[in-house]
Enzyme design. Structure first.
Site: not given
Ligand code: HPA
Length: 273
Positions: A247, A30, A211-212, A85-86, A61, A83, A113, A235
């Site tokens: 985001h 990211s 998340m990856s 989540y997609e 991305h 990902h 990230a 963050n």
């Protein structure tokens, strides 16, 4: 996704890049995709031209593979990843990494990230993964094992290669970039974690949440490739950060870190070959 599909994609990488092998593959996470734009003489191949490659849909991305030679080492840069989540199945999520390893990449560098929850971590920190926690109950190797790819029960006792980690620390010192080390916990997203989930992960040993990366690490290790992974803490994680997560903040921190990230990765990539 079959062995044949992976070989077909690997053959297409060779054909379209004009390079018979790539010794290293690097996945840009990211906000870090723009790293690829500064590479001189790279051959850009849109994922849409590579059979089986999922085309990522998230802002920040891109979906382009760049074939480049750095200090004589042929490297495939994957700008953008799919990902879970997609809605992609995990074998689609890891497809680009598998195809890259099949195209010769014996070493895979993964970047991402993340939210920081480890003591002392701050937004903007670059942190190398020493290990991971898979808290999702998912695994890209679910299903019948194809022995041509790797063993049924891969060992993950050194998922993130100790020698490469040592090399990266040394290199980071040489190029004067601070590089920390920590444990990454994989959540599926797309929601950011709750403060309670972050506390859980932290107590279980996590320094970062994201998340990856973990499925790609598993797939690469399954195929016998060495893995190194670097996370940009964009963050502080939910409940640790005093402000709601967004985001935009992720992208802003990535922009701010670009120069350091570039210096580190420019130095590191050729040495991984
Ligand atoms: N959580 C999960 N993924 C992330 C975060 C986070 O706080 N920041 C960037 N990616």
């Amino acid at each position: 996704m079959t062995y044949e599909a992976i070989q077909t994609a690997a053959a297409e990488i060779r054909t379209l890049s004009g390079r018979s092998e790539h010794r290293v593959a690097a996945v840009l996470g990211s906000g870090l995709s723009s790293y690829a734009e500064h590479l001189p003489g790279s051959v850009a191949i849109p994922y849409s031209e590579l059979p089986g490659f999922p085309v990522p849909k998230v802002a920040g991305h891109a979906g382009t593979a760049y074939s480049v030679e750095l200090d004589g080492v042929p490297i495939l840069i994957l700008a953008g990843r799919a990902h879970f989540y997609e809605g992609y199945a995990l074998d689609q999520v890891v497809f680009a990494v598998r195809a890259s390893v099949a195209a010769g990449a014996a070493t895979v560098m993964l970047t991402n990230a993340s939210g920081g929850c480890g003591d002392g971590l701050e937004a903007g920190d670059l942190v190398m993964l020493s290990d991971h926690l898979n808290l999702t109950g998912q695994n890209p190797l679910f299903g019948p094992n194809d022995d041509r790819l790797g063993t049924r029960f891969p060992d993950l006792s050194a998922a993130y290669d100790p020698d490469l980690r040592q090399l990266a620390h040394q290199l980071a010192g040489e190029v004067d970039v601070a590089l920390k080390e920590g444990v990454y916990a994989w959540f599926t997203g797309p929601t950011y974690e709750t403060p309670a989930e972050v506390q859980m992960a932290k107590r279980l040993g996590a320094d970062m949440v994201g998340m990856s990366t973990v499925p790609e690490t598993i797939a690469a290790r399954h195929m016998g490739a060495r893995v190194i992974a670097i996370s940009l803490v964009t963050n502080l994680a939910a409940g640790i950060s005093p402000v709601p997560l967004s985001h935009e903040e992720v992208q802003e921190t990535a922009d701010e870190a670009r120069e350091r990230f570039t210096r580190l990765v420019d130095g590191l990539l050729p040495r991984l070959g």
